[in-house]
Design a protein around this motif. Structure first.
Motif, PDB file in Angstrom:
ATOM      1  N   MET A 199     -33.891  -2.568 -14.592  1.00 22.51           N
ATOM      2  CA  MET A 199     -34.375  -2.375 -15.957  1.00 22.51           C
ATOM      3  C   MET A 199     -35.889  -2.204 -15.908  1.00 22.51           C
ATOM      4  SD  MET A 199     -32.330  -5.378 -18.016  1.00 22.51           S
ATOM      5  CE  MET A 199     -30.681  -5.885 -17.544  1.00 22.51           C
ATOM      6  N   TYR A 200     -36.433  -1.629 -16.977  1.00 27.19           N
ATOM      7  CA  TYR A 200     -37.891  -1.507 -17.041  1.00 27.19           C
ATOM      8  C   TYR A 200     -38.372  -1.549 -18.489  1.00 27.19           C
ATOM      9  CZ  TYR A 200     -37.050   3.491 -18.052  1.00 27.19           C
ATOM     10  OH  TYR A 200     -36.623   4.684 -18.599  1.00 27.19           O
ATOM     11  N   ASN A 201     -39.599  -2.019 -18.646  1.00 26.48           N
ATOM     12  CA  ASN A 201     -40.224  -2.071 -19.956  1.00 26.48           C
ATOM     13  C   ASN A 201     -40.659  -0.657 -20.342  1.00 26.48           C
ATOM     14  OD1 ASN A 201     -42.793  -2.268 -21.745  1.00 26.48           O
ATOM     15  ND2 ASN A 201     -41.840  -4.287 -21.944  1.00 26.48           N
ATOM     16  N   SER A 202     -40.281  -0.237 -21.558  1.00 28.03           N
ATOM     17  CA  SER A 202     -40.486   1.154 -21.962  1.00 28.03           C
ATOM     18  C   SER A 202     -41.584   1.328 -23.010  1.00 28.03           C
ATOM     19  CB  SER A 202     -39.167   1.721 -22.518  1.00 28.03           C
ATOM     20  OG  SER A 202     -38.699   0.919 -23.591  1.00 28.03           O
ATOM     21  N   THR A 203     -42.471   0.328 -23.144  1.00 24.39           N
ATOM     22  CA  THR A 203     -43.527   0.445 -24.152  1.00 24.39           C
ATOM     23  C   THR A 203     -44.675   1.321 -23.691  1.00 24.39           C
ATOM     24  OG1 THR A 203     -44.611  -1.566 -23.331  1.00 24.39           O
ATOM     25  CG2 THR A 203     -42.982  -1.827 -25.099  1.00 24.39           C
ATOM     26  N   GLY A 204     -44.694   1.658 -22.409  1.00 20.99           N
ATOM     27  CA  GLY A 204     -45.776   2.498 -21.881  1.00 20.99           C
ATOM     28  C   GLY A 204     -45.292   3.882 -21.515  1.00 20.99           C
ATOM     29  N   SER A 205     -45.946   4.476 -20.537  1.00 24.96           N
ATOM     30  CA  SER A 205     -45.631   5.850 -20.147  1.00 24.96           C
ATOM     31  C   SER A 205     -44.829   5.942 -18.854  1.00 24.96           C
ATOM     32  CB  SER A 205     -46.939   6.644 -19.967  1.00 24.96           C
ATOM     33  OG  SER A 205     -47.760   6.033 -18.971  1.00 24.96           O
ATOM     34  N   ALA A 206     -44.691   4.837 -18.127  1.00 26.10           N
ATOM     35  CA  ALA A 206     -43.994   4.871 -16.846  1.00 26.10           C
ATOM     36  C   ALA A 206     -42.516   5.189 -17.036  1.00 26.10           C
ATOM     37  CB  ALA A 206     -44.149   3.541 -16.118  1.00 26.10           C
ATOM     38  N   GLU A 207     -41.983   5.998 -16.153  1.00 27.31           N
ATOM     39  CA  GLU A 207     -40.571   6.330 -16.142  1.00 27.31           C
ATOM     40  C   GLU A 207     -39.996   6.035 -14.765  1.00 27.31           C
ATOM     41  OE1 GLU A 207     -39.760   9.803 -19.383  1.00 27.31           O
ATOM     42  OE2 GLU A 207     -40.415  10.452 -17.388  1.00 27.31           O
ATOM     43  N   TYR A 208     -38.802   5.510 -14.766  1.00 29.02           N
ATOM     44  CA  TYR A 208     -38.094   5.225 -13.522  1.00 29.02           C
ATOM     45  C   TYR A 208     -36.839   6.084 -13.514  1.00 29.02           C
ATOM     46  CZ  TYR A 208     -41.264   1.247 -13.217  1.00 29.02           C
ATOM     47  OH  TYR A 208     -42.393   0.452 -13.148  1.00 29.02           O
ATOM     48  N   LYS A 209     -36.966   7.264 -12.918  1.00 29.82           N
ATOM     49  CA  LYS A 209     -35.889   8.242 -12.941  1.00 29.82           C
ATOM     50  C   LYS A 209     -35.077   8.255 -11.646  1.00 29.82           C
ATOM     51  CE  LYS A 209     -36.531  10.375 -16.956  1.00 29.82           C
ATOM     52  NZ  LYS A 209     -35.461  10.481 -17.977  1.00 29.82           N
ATOM     53  N   ASN A 210     -35.489   7.432 -10.694  1.00 32.18           N
ATOM     54  CA  ASN A 210     -34.879   7.448  -9.374  1.00 32.18           C
ATOM     55  C   ASN A 210     -35.020   6.052  -8.777  1.00 32.18           C
ATOM     56  OD1 ASN A 210     -34.677   7.892  -6.367  1.00 32.18           O
ATOM     57  ND2 ASN A 210     -34.515  10.039  -6.996  1.00 32.18           N
ATOM     58  N   CYS A 211     -34.027   5.597  -8.017  1.00 35.32           N
ATOM     59  CA  CYS A 211     -34.121   4.253  -7.441  1.00 35.32           C
ATOM     60  C   CYS A 211     -35.305   4.108  -6.495  1.00 35.32           C
ATOM     61  CB  CYS A 211     -32.821   3.879  -6.736  1.00 35.32           C
ATOM     62  SG  CYS A 211     -32.368   4.905  -5.320  1.00 35.32           S
ATOM     63  N   TRP A 212     -35.829   5.222  -5.948  1.00 36.13           N
ATOM     64  CA  TRP A 212     -37.019   5.152  -5.095  1.00 36.13           C
ATOM     65  C   TRP A 212     -38.276   4.867  -5.920  1.00 36.13           C
ATOM     66  CZ3 TRP A 212     -37.127   5.213   0.219  1.00 36.13           C
ATOM     67  CH2 TRP A 212     -35.931   5.537   0.852  1.00 36.13           C
ATOM     68  N   ASP A 213     -38.227   5.113  -7.222  1.00 41.16           N
ATOM     69  CA  ASP A 213     -39.381   4.811  -8.072  1.00 41.16           C
ATOM     70  C   ASP A 213     -39.665   3.311  -8.110  1.00 41.16           C
ATOM     71  OD1 ASP A 213     -39.727   7.486  -8.726  1.00 41.16           O
ATOM     72  OD2 ASP A 213     -38.571   7.351 -10.586  1.00 41.16           O
ATOM     73  N   PHE A 214     -38.638   2.498  -7.850  1.00 39.85           N
ATOM     74  CA  PHE A 214     -38.833   1.045  -7.881  1.00 39.85           C
ATOM     75  C   PHE A 214     -39.528   0.517  -6.622  1.00 39.85           C
ATOM     76  CE2 PHE A 214     -35.304   1.746 -10.842  1.00 39.85           C
ATOM     77  CZ  PHE A 214     -35.806   1.086 -11.960  1.00 39.85           C
ATOM     78  N   VAL A 215     -39.677   1.378  -5.618  1.00 38.85           N
ATOM     79  CA  VAL A 215     -40.400   0.964  -4.402  1.00 38.85           C
ATOM     80  C   VAL A 215     -41.612   1.868  -4.169  1.00 38.85           C
ATOM     81  CG1 VAL A 215     -38.416  -0.111  -3.311  1.00 38.85           C
ATOM     82  CG2 VAL A 215     -38.824   2.323  -2.932  1.00 38.85           C
ATOM     83  N   ALA A 216     -42.055   2.550  -5.224  1.00 33.97           N
ATOM     84  CA  ALA A 216     -43.208   3.435  -5.113  1.00 33.97           C
ATOM     85  C   ALA A 216     -44.509   2.620  -5.018  1.00 33.97           C
ATOM     86  CB  ALA A 216     -43.261   4.378  -6.314  1.00 33.97           C
ATOM     87  N   GLU A 217     -45.560   3.292  -4.656  1.00 37.41           N
ATOM     88  CA  GLU A 217     -46.864   2.639  -4.484  1.00 37.41           C
ATOM     89  C   GLU A 217     -47.302   1.964  -5.784  1.00 37.41           C
ATOM     90  OE1 GLU A 217     -51.332   3.676  -2.738  1.00 37.41           O
ATOM     91  OE2 GLU A 217     -49.952   5.295  -3.302  1.00 37.41           O
ATOM     92  N   GLY A 218     -47.698   0.701  -5.680  1.00 33.49           N
ATOM     93  CA  GLY A 218     -48.210  -0.029  -6.827  1.00 33.49           C
ATOM     94  C   GLY A 218     -47.163  -0.619  -7.748  1.00 33.49           C
ATOM     95  N   VAL A 219     -45.883  -0.377  -7.451  1.00 39.77           N
ATOM     96  CA  VAL A 219     -44.803  -0.925  -8.286  1.00 39.77           C
ATOM     97  C   VAL A 219     -44.330  -2.246  -7.672  1.00 39.77           C
ATOM     98  CG1 VAL A 219     -42.477  -0.553  -9.202  1.00 39.77           C
ATOM     99  CG2 VAL A 219     -44.079   1.363  -9.038  1.00 39.77           C
ATOM    100  N   HIS A 220     -44.307  -3.281  -8.479  1.00 44.17           N
ATOM    101  CA  HIS A 220     -43.911  -4.616  -7.998  1.00 44.17           C
ATOM    102  C   HIS A 220     -42.829  -5.184  -8.917  1.00 44.17           C
ATOM    103  CE1 HIS A 220     -47.233  -4.476  -5.196  1.00 44.17           C
ATOM    104  NE2 HIS A 220     -48.062  -4.205  -6.204  1.00 44.17           N
ATOM    105  N   PRO A 221     -41.578  -4.751  -8.739  1.00 47.13           N
ATOM    106  CA  PRO A 221     -40.502  -5.197  -9.621  1.00 47.13           C
ATOM    107  C   PRO A 221     -40.293  -6.706  -9.559  1.00 47.13           C
ATOM    108  CG  PRO A 221     -39.826  -3.327  -8.253  1.00 47.13           C
ATOM    109  CD  PRO A 221     -41.109  -3.832  -7.703  1.00 47.13           C
ATOM    110  N   LEU A 222     -39.941  -7.278 -10.690  1.00 44.49           N
ATOM    111  CA  LEU A 222     -39.639  -8.706 -10.754  1.00 44.49           C
ATOM    112  C   LEU A 222     -38.242  -8.937 -10.191  1.00 44.49           C
ATOM    113  CD1 LEU A 222     -40.886  -9.398 -14.406  1.00 44.49           C
ATOM    114  CD2 LEU A 222     -42.206  -9.492 -12.278  1.00 44.49           C
ATOM    115  N   TYR A 223     -38.120  -9.947  -9.313  1.00 46.04           N
ATOM    116  CA  TYR A 223     -36.857 -10.144  -8.609  1.00 46.04           C
ATOM    117  C   TYR A 223     -36.774 -11.578  -8.102  1.00 46.04           C
ATOM    118  CZ  TYR A 223     -33.051  -8.918  -5.297  1.00 46.04           C
ATOM    119  OH  TYR A 223     -31.873  -8.827  -4.606  1.00 46.04           O
ATOM    120  N   MET A 224     -35.586 -12.175  -8.170  1.00 40.88           N
ATOM    121  CA  MET A 224     -35.394 -13.495  -7.573  1.00 40.88           C
ATOM    122  C   MET A 224     -35.508 -13.381  -6.059  1.00 40.88           C
ATOM    123  SD  MET A 224     -32.395 -15.559  -9.605  1.00 40.88           S
ATOM    124  CE  MET A 224     -32.632 -16.973  -8.517  1.00 40.88           C
TER     125      MET A 224
END
Length: 474
Positions: A199-224
């Motif tokens: 999931m992602y917060n959609s209040t900004g301009s970032a889009e996650y259109k591919n599962c590789w977007d979650f491991v892109a530079e500067g992306v730090h997904p919240l995870y247990m």
């Protein structure tokens, strides 16, 4: 780099020795149940088949299980009433909902015999201590715990099933609903499959259109953290399986050239490791994704806080991988809204894995003090809508009994979870598309205990060499 390569080689070598000492680990087969929860090791199948041909090899509990597998719910309920009337039932599990299901079970037994009474206690050990607790209890001639609801197929197989601590009971009516019989079914008994989704917060301009977007530079997904919730590590193990590694390769191929150029050096770097670990042709893509994920995810203590963060106005562009059902508890307020969040796999054009699924399994302890009652309780939870209702109110949790699953959907309408009474879809993120969609179009990665056990030494040792993101919020 040389130091890391030598460390990996040593880890793989030690893993191979460990596997040899254990009699192997790879090459076992797994079957998939109608609800996606059934997986088992060949060792467990062989033991079950051997026992079924000679009752003298069965423990007292196994003999009761074998007899119970030929009984209807009502027949088994009468056995439970006779066994446990006036006694106390102790259960242990990863889900607190077992405590909610027990009084409903008692009410069901009282509908057959109004004089029936049973006290109960349900324990939910923290920090993965359930395995230690069950192991300690197994040393008694008669245990304290009658049954368990437990997750993490990898450790269940190696620590619970192979040593004979837990025994699988397959209810006759559950098997029939899945088009099989208790004798023919070879696997653990899943209560449900749960999903964790991107999931992602959609209040900004970032889009996650591919599962590789979650491991892109500067992306730090919240995870247990994978060391506090081990099913998260099983998710990473499963990505190296040929089917899921192929999904990651296909998602990579769908990226634009700029993004491909960022990920390609990591993929190329992983090629040797993938070969050393004995992975398939797309193993380097799996290892690259795993490496980037582990080195970038923002470690959290629980999925609840992750959800509470992502739905706020201030969490602009942040992302996470969390239990889907957490959305059900979100209350709209100033600065908090379900419309601040999107489920990645639901978005048009999304490519790649949408999350992962794992099971809650049900077992009878091999020294159960109340084995008839344990079997009856398990049958009640897996074969009746009321029995599953403690879990049924949540989207993202799918009964392994297709008849119960259909009844739960009819009652709770999870597919329209975001609709109000006027028929307006206020919160599309809550419209659960269901198990069949998630495991096909949604590309949900499903935990297979057999596969996880086969790579836990090799891939697991490799993961231990990775350096986690150091700025994780605590």
């Amino acid at each position: 780099m040389r130091k890391r390569t030598l460390s990996l080689a040593l880890a793989v070598s030690m893993a191979a020795m460990s596997l040899a000492g254990c009699g192997g680990g790879g090459g076992t087969t797994a079957t998939t149940a109608a609800a996606g929860g059934e997986t088992t090791a060949a060792a467990s199948e062989a033991a079950t088949e051997a026992a079924s041909t000679d009752d003298s090899n069965l423990s007292d509990v196994e003999k009761i299980i074998k007899e119970a597998e030929g009984m209807s719910m009502e027949e088994l309920a009468k056995k439970a009433i006779e066994e446990s009337n006036g006694k106390t039932f102790y259960g242990v599990g990863n889900s607190s909902r077992g405590k909610s299901a027990l009084p409903l079970f008692i009410e069901y037994l009282q509908s057959i015999d109004p004089s029936y009474k049973m006290e109960y206690e349900w324990q939910q050990p923290k920090n993965n201590k359930i395995f230690e607790q069950l192991t300690a209890d197994s040393l008694k001639t008669e245990g304290t715990f009658a049954m368990t609801l437990i997750q993490d197929g990898n450790q269940i197989e190696s620590k619970m099933v192979q040593p004979g601590i837990l025994k699988t009971y397959i209810p006759k009516e559950w098997a029939e609903a899945n088009g099989t019989t208790p004798d023919a079914y070879k696997g653990f008994l899943p209560l449900q499959t749960l999903n964790k989704v991107f999931m992602y917060n959609s209040t900004g301009s970032a889009e996650y259109k591919n599962c590789w977007d979650f491991v892109a530079e500067g992306v730090h997904p919240l995870y247990m953290d994978i060391d506090s919730e081990i099913v998260g590590k099983n998710f990473l193990y499963m990505l190296t399986e040929d089917k899921y590694a192929g999904w990651l390769k296909d998602a990579y191929d769908a990226l634009d050239d700029t993004k491909k150029a960022y990920f390609k050096p990591v993929i190329d770097e992983m090629a040797t490791d993938a070969e050393d670990l004995g992975l398939g042709e797309n193993g380097a893509y799996a290892l690259a994704w795993i490496k980037l994920w582990v080195e970038n995810y923002n470690e959290q203590t629980d999925d609840g806080p992750i959800c509470n963060t992502l739905v706020t106005d201030s969490a602009t562009d942040q992302a996470g991988l969390l239990v889907y059902s957490k959305l059900r508890s979100v209350e709209e307020s100033a600065g908090v809204s379900l419309n601040n969040i999107k489920v990645a796999a639901y978005q048009d054009g999304y490519k790649g894995i949408g999350g992962y699924g794992y099971c809650h399994y049900l077992f009878v302890t091999n020294n159960s003090p109340l084995p008839w009652t344990a079997c009856a309780f398990i049958q009640y939870m897996t074969c009746t809508e009321d029995g599953f209702s403690a879990w049924g109110k949540d989207m993202g949790g799918y009964s392994a009994n297709p008849e119960v699953a259909a009844a739960i959907e009819e009652t709770y309408q999870h597919s329209k979870g975001g609709y109000n009474e006027a028929g307006e879809d206020q919160f599309p993120c809550k419209d659960d598309r269901g198990y069949d969609w998630w495991t096909t179009d949604g590309e949900l990665v499903l935990e297979d205990p057999d596969y996880c056990a086969s790579v836990s030494f090799t891939v697991g040792s490799w993961i231990e060499l990775l350096t986690k993101y150091s700025d994780s919020a605590k």
